[in-house]
Enzyme design. Sequence first.
Site, PDB file in Angstrom:
ATOM      1  N   GLY A 170       0.861  -1.179   0.000  1.00 32.03           N
ATOM      2  CA  GLY A 170       0.000   0.000   0.000  1.00 32.03           C
ATOM      3  C   GLY A 170       0.897   1.228   0.000  1.00 32.03           C
ATOM      4  N   ARG A 183      10.288  -1.211  -4.707  1.00 29.05           N
ATOM      5  CA  ARG A 183       9.125  -1.296  -5.603  1.00 29.05           C
ATOM      6  C   ARG A 183       9.094  -0.026  -6.452  1.00 29.05           C
ATOM      7  NH1 ARG A 183       3.542  -3.276  -3.318  1.00 29.05           N
ATOM      8  NH2 ARG A 183       3.243  -3.850  -5.502  1.00 29.05           N
ATOM      9  N   CYS A 206      -8.955  -3.047  -4.413  1.00 31.39           N
ATOM     10  CA  CYS A 206      -7.695  -3.207  -3.698  1.00 31.39           C
ATOM     11  C   CYS A 206      -7.877  -2.837  -2.229  1.00 31.39           C
ATOM     12  CB  CYS A 206      -6.568  -2.423  -4.352  1.00 31.39           C
ATOM     13  SG  CYS A 206      -4.938  -3.042  -3.826  1.00 31.39           S
ATOM     14  N   ASP A 208      -1.483   4.912  -6.363  1.00 30.64           N
ATOM     15  CA  ASP A 208      -0.041   4.752  -6.130  1.00 30.64           C
ATOM     16  C   ASP A 208       0.726   5.925  -6.711  1.00 30.64           C
ATOM     17  OD1 ASP A 208      -1.092   1.829  -5.949  1.00 30.64           O
ATOM     18  OD2 ASP A 208       0.906   1.869  -5.027  1.00 30.64           O
ATOM     19  N   ASN A 257      -3.007   2.898 -10.220  1.00 33.85           N
ATOM     20  CA  ASN A 257      -3.454   2.155  -9.038  1.00 33.85           C
ATOM     21  C   ASN A 257      -3.508   0.677  -9.410  1.00 33.85           C
ATOM     22  OD1 ASN A 257      -4.433   2.217  -6.260  1.00 33.85           O
ATOM     23  ND2 ASN A 257      -6.401   1.585  -7.079  1.00 33.85           N
ATOM     24  N   LYS A 258      -3.885  -0.143  -8.444  1.00 36.84           N
ATOM     25  CA  LYS A 258      -3.899  -1.601  -8.613  1.00 36.84           C
ATOM     26  C   LYS A 258      -4.496  -2.029  -9.955  1.00 36.84           C
ATOM     27  CE  LYS A 258      -2.577  -4.001  -6.386  1.00 36.84           C
ATOM     28  NZ  LYS A 258      -1.187  -4.484  -6.616  1.00 36.84           N
ATOM     29  N   LYS A 283       1.241  11.492  -3.370  1.00 32.89           N
ATOM     30  CA  LYS A 283       1.068  10.468  -4.418  1.00 32.89           C
ATOM     31  C   LYS A 283       1.171  11.108  -5.809  1.00 32.89           C
ATOM     32  CE  LYS A 283      -0.523   7.285  -1.341  1.00 32.89           C
ATOM     33  NZ  LYS A 283      -1.907   6.977  -1.078  1.00 32.89           N
TER      34      LYS A 283
HETATM   35  C1  RUB Z   1      -1.872  -1.233  -3.277  1.00 34.39           C
HETATM   36  C2  RUB Z   1      -2.765  -0.335  -4.044  1.00 34.39           C
HETATM   37  C3  RUB Z   1      -3.514   0.716  -3.271  1.00 34.39           C
HETATM   38  C4  RUB Z   1      -2.699   2.011  -3.303  1.00 34.39           C
HETATM   39  C5  RUB Z   1      -3.275   3.061  -2.370  1.00 34.39           C
HETATM   40  O1  RUB Z   1      -1.102  -2.050  -4.111  1.00 34.39           O
HETATM   41  O2  RUB Z   1      -2.840  -0.374  -5.249  1.00 34.39           O
HETATM   42  O3  RUB Z   1      -4.761   0.963  -3.859  1.00 34.39           O
HETATM   43  O4  RUB Z   1      -1.378   1.757  -2.910  1.00 34.39           O
HETATM   44  O5  RUB Z   1      -3.225   2.590  -1.054  1.00 34.39           O
HETATM   45  P1  RUB Z   1      -0.067  -3.097  -3.424  1.00 34.39           P
HETATM   46  P2  RUB Z   1      -3.102   3.583   0.217  1.00 34.39           P
HETATM   47  O6  RUB Z   1      -0.860  -3.970  -2.513  1.00 34.39           O
HETATM   48  O7  RUB Z   1       0.506  -3.825  -4.604  1.00 34.39           O
HETATM   49  O8  RUB Z   1       0.971  -2.293  -2.692  1.00 34.39           O
HETATM   50  O9  RUB Z   1      -4.296   4.493   0.117  1.00 34.39           O
HETATM   51  O10 RUB Z   1      -3.171   2.674   1.402  1.00 34.39           O
HETATM   52  O11 RUB Z   1      -1.815   4.310   0.091  1.00 34.39           O
END
Ligand code: RUB
Length: 318
Positions: free
Chosen positions: A17, A59, A125, A194, A204-205, A230
Amino acid sequence: MNLEETARKIRTMEIRGAGRIARHAAKALYTHSMEGESSDLASYCQRMNEAADLLISTRPTAVSLPNAINLVMKPLKYETDVLSARQNLEERAMAFVKRSEEAVSRIGTIGARHIRDGDVILTHCNSEAALSCILKAHKQGMNIEVYATEVRPRNQGHITAKTLSDAGVRTNFIVDSAARYFMKEVDLCITGADAITVNGSVINKIGTSQIALAAHEARVSFLVAAETYKFAPCTILGERILIEERSPDEILSPEMRGTLPNVTVRNPTFDITPADYVDLIITEAGVYPPEMAYTVIREQLHWDNEDMISDLPYCEEE
Ligand code: RUB
């Protein structure tokens, strides 16, 4: 948790995340600075730069990671003695963690204003920022219902469903490919991000862009909840965000693949939703249409600082 352990956990997705990755990276820099024995500024800087490089390499897609590291590391170059360099870096690292936690909570408050009593919300996600909006609306007493996707191949949707269930939110758990089928029952989609590019595209995912497309077709609003870190300053310079492609083992075991000699398994982890399919981006600094991404980068990330532009090493060609 020390630096190597944090890096390993981000790489293997024990820490995942975009927001969590950024906070853990900042904490790892803090710990690494505290634990080090460097007696002069040059060796301290070298040690910290190596740590930053290691974290950055874990990553490639979530821009929150280089943005967090940038915020913690960049002012190091103006330091003149090791003691204050250490102290200032450690303060910046902890300030980032605090800012990030507060941002997620503030996004919840702002995002809940865009949810109405009785809304059915689809999320994809596991996003802290998206969940913050949904949970805030629920806490405010709104009667909401959620569709949460499974999120193959890593099943992050299980975490989302568990969080919602524990909070007492009525939740439907669906396979990713059922998103369009259920869209007619949905009032609002909310996902995290992301990375957000200067032209308002949201990374995003994998699967997010299909959901956005289905929402567009059904005239359902598609909102993105994302902290300002972001947004990707490097995209102003025309750089693209690298889309991570993970091991095919996450989809089919090596044994199974061995029986399919003519099959290549592809496993992109994220996709790109063009700005046309995004109605609003909810940040801790307020809500923005995707077309205002440039303004967010300029005003919230202070991109026009010469240093930041000249040596942004953190985005690579797609
Ligand atoms: C996680 C993902 C989340 C974003 C936003 O992908 O796509 O939607 O990171 O998350 P992974 P947040 O599991 O591959 O890391 O709002 O928690 O930053």
